[in-house]
Scaffold this active site. Structure first.
Site, PDB file in Angstrom:
ATOM      1  N   HIS A  38      57.806  52.054  13.157  1.00  0.00           N
ATOM      2  CA  HIS A  38      57.349  53.283  13.824  1.00  0.00           C
ATOM      3  C   HIS A  38      55.964  53.683  13.304  1.00  0.00           C
ATOM      4  O   HIS A  38      55.088  54.073  14.077  1.00  0.00           O
ATOM      5  CB  HIS A  38      58.302  54.446  13.529  1.00  0.00           C
ATOM      6  N   GLN A  62      71.021  57.388  27.156  1.00  0.00           N
ATOM      7  CA  GLN A  62      70.742  55.948  27.125  1.00  0.00           C
ATOM      8  C   GLN A  62      71.784  55.179  26.315  1.00  0.00           C
ATOM      9  O   GLN A  62      71.676  53.970  26.146  1.00  0.00           O
ATOM     10  CB  GLN A  62      69.326  55.668  26.605  1.00  0.00           C
ATOM     11  N   LYS A 150      59.258  45.046  19.688  1.00  0.00           N
ATOM     12  CA  LYS A 150      60.644  44.900  19.219  1.00  0.00           C
ATOM     13  C   LYS A 150      61.603  45.081  20.396  1.00  0.00           C
ATOM     14  O   LYS A 150      62.607  44.391  20.523  1.00  0.00           O
ATOM     15  CB  LYS A 150      60.901  45.942  18.124  1.00  0.00           C
ATOM     16  N   GLN A 154      62.034  46.890  27.158  1.00  0.00           N
ATOM     17  CA  GLN A 154      61.656  48.294  27.332  1.00  0.00           C
ATOM     18  C   GLN A 154      60.161  48.414  27.663  1.00  0.00           C
ATOM     19  O   GLN A 154      59.777  49.189  28.542  1.00  0.00           O
ATOM     20  CB  GLN A 154      61.984  49.065  26.048  1.00  0.00           C
TER      21      GLN A 154
HETATM   22  P1  AMP Z   1      63.340  53.657  18.331  1.00  0.00           P
HETATM   23  O1  AMP Z   1      63.216  54.821  17.390  1.00  0.00           O
HETATM   24  O2  AMP Z   1      64.164  52.535  17.789  1.00  0.00           O
HETATM   25  O3  AMP Z   1      63.702  54.078  19.727  1.00  0.00           O
HETATM   26  O4  AMP Z   1      61.887  53.047  18.438  1.00  0.00           O
HETATM   27  C1  AMP Z   1      60.779  53.815  18.811  1.00  0.00           C
HETATM   28  C2  AMP Z   1      59.604  52.891  19.068  1.00  0.00           C
HETATM   29  O5  AMP Z   1      59.329  52.156  17.890  1.00  0.00           O
HETATM   30  C3  AMP Z   1      59.902  51.879  20.177  1.00  0.00           C
HETATM   31  O6  AMP Z   1      58.730  51.702  20.962  1.00  0.00           O
HETATM   32  C4  AMP Z   1      60.229  50.633  19.409  1.00  0.00           C
HETATM   33  O7  AMP Z   1      59.957  49.451  20.105  1.00  0.00           O
HETATM   34  C5  AMP Z   1      59.315  50.770  18.199  1.00  0.00           C
HETATM   35  N1  AMP Z   1      59.829  49.972  17.099  1.00  0.00           N
HETATM   36  C6  AMP Z   1      61.091  49.990  16.580  1.00  0.00           C
HETATM   37  N2  AMP Z   1      61.215  49.060  15.618  1.00  0.00           N
HETATM   38  C7  AMP Z   1      60.013  48.424  15.537  1.00  0.00           C
HETATM   39  C8  AMP Z   1      59.511  47.357  14.739  1.00  0.00           C
HETATM   40  N3  AMP Z   1      60.273  46.728  13.844  1.00  0.00           N
HETATM   41  N4  AMP Z   1      58.226  46.978  14.928  1.00  0.00           N
HETATM   42  C9  AMP Z   1      57.450  47.594  15.859  1.00  0.00           C
HETATM   43  N5  AMP Z   1      57.863  48.603  16.623  1.00  0.00           N
HETATM   44  C10 AMP Z   1      59.128  49.007  16.485  1.00  0.00           C
END
Ligand code: AMP
Length: 283
Positions: A38, A62, A150, A154
């Site tokens: 993040h 979701q 990741k 999406q």
């Molecule tokens: P989430 O909180 O899991 O919904 O993720 C929020 C954003 O952070 C989304 O755009 C994810 O793709 C991105 N994200 C989550 N994990 C990673 C990671 N390991 N590397 C890069 N971006 C990430």
């Protein structure tokens, strides 16, 4: 410290003032329990915009009924401290009631590319994602939004939505961040037992090996998928949801390794469903 906003009206008012003052707004939507992945999105947003807004919202629509909404990790104090360290201006953390009040009945849906991969195994998931992301785009009035590869499907779904619905926002995909041993960073990793954390390493290991195999001229998607499935099956606590190789632009099954091919997987590691992927070919 960033300003913590929970009211939609207040967030909209601030965003409008910023836009009227000629400032650019970069937006990073998250479900919180922030990690370096993040933070890499936030850093990029910080370097490209006057104002950075991070949203923290575990979006119930979701999640499927038997999924991990209730046990999804949450820690707003920790998240605020991390946002402070990354010079975030505003953290938008609405309640579920604020986002979906009584009488709520509007949804945004991308149809075809949501039928595959996570869309196939999590019915309704992407409808929940595109709906909440549309709402957040309207509320934050950002010119740029940052998403991680990741969640590769999406990224493709959000880009499709923005294009199809003529939204005035630029989507900026950012690379996957991994732990030193290769495991893709995820808020869900905290729910892994020590034993499952070790078993989960096979996901990134097999993807990296598949990428090496893809460099071999005779290699093909079928062979790569079979290899990854074999590796995963050897770990007793892992259950495969899917392992697929698709054309990145269409998300249709890849028959060869030409162009940009996405090898994506979703695997249940103990009780935790993890996803990971690798893009093969030119970016
Ligand atoms: P989430 O909180 O899991 O919904 O993720 C929020 C954003 O952070 C989304 O755009 C994810 O793709 C991105 N994200 C989550 N994990 C990673 C990671 N390991 N590397 C890069 N971006 C990430």
């Amino acid at each position: 410290m960033p300003r913590l906003i929970s009211s939609i009206d207040e967030m909209k008012k601030i965003a409008l003032e910023m836009r009227n003052a000629g400032k650019t707004i970069g937006f990073v939507p998250t479900m919180g329990y922030l990690h370096e992945g993040h933070l890499s999105l936030i850093k990029r947003a910080r370097s490209e915009n006057d104002i950075v807004i991070v949203s923290i919202f575990v979006n119930p629509i979701q999640f499927g009924i038997n999924e991990d909404y209730d046990v999804y990790p949450r820690d707003i104090d920790r998240d605020l401290a991390l946002c402070d360290g990354a010079a975030v201006d505003y953290v938008f953390q609405p309640t579920v009631k604020e986002m979906y009040p009584t009488g709520y009945q509007s949804y945004v849906e991308v149809t075809e590319i949501t039928n595959k991969l996570c869309g196939a195994s999590r019915p309704g998931h992407f409808k929940g994602v595109t709906t909440v992301v549309s709402k957040l785009f309207n509320i934050t009035m950002a010119q740029r939004a940052y998403f991680g590869w990741k969640d590769a499907q999406q990224v493709m779904v959000i880009q499709r939505m923005v294009k199809d619905l003529n939204m005035n926002i630029e989507i900026i995909p950012c690379p996957i961040l991994r732990e030193a041993d290769g495991l893709a960073m995820s808020s869900r990793n905290v729910n892994l037992t020590a034993e499952d954390r070790r078993s989960a390493l096979v996901l990134s290991k097999s993807l990296f090996r598949a990428r090496e195999m893809a460099a071999n001229a005779n290699s093909n998607p079928k062979e790569l998928i079979a290899y990854i499935k074999d590796m995963i099956t050897m770990e007793p606590s892992l259950t495969i949801d899917y392992v697929e190789a698709v054309n990145l632009d269409t998300l249709q099954d890849a028959t060869d390794l030409k162009g940009r091919v996405l090898i994506a997987l979703a695997v249940k590691v103990g009780k935790v469903r993890l996803i990971d992927n690798m893009i093969i070919g030119e970016m």
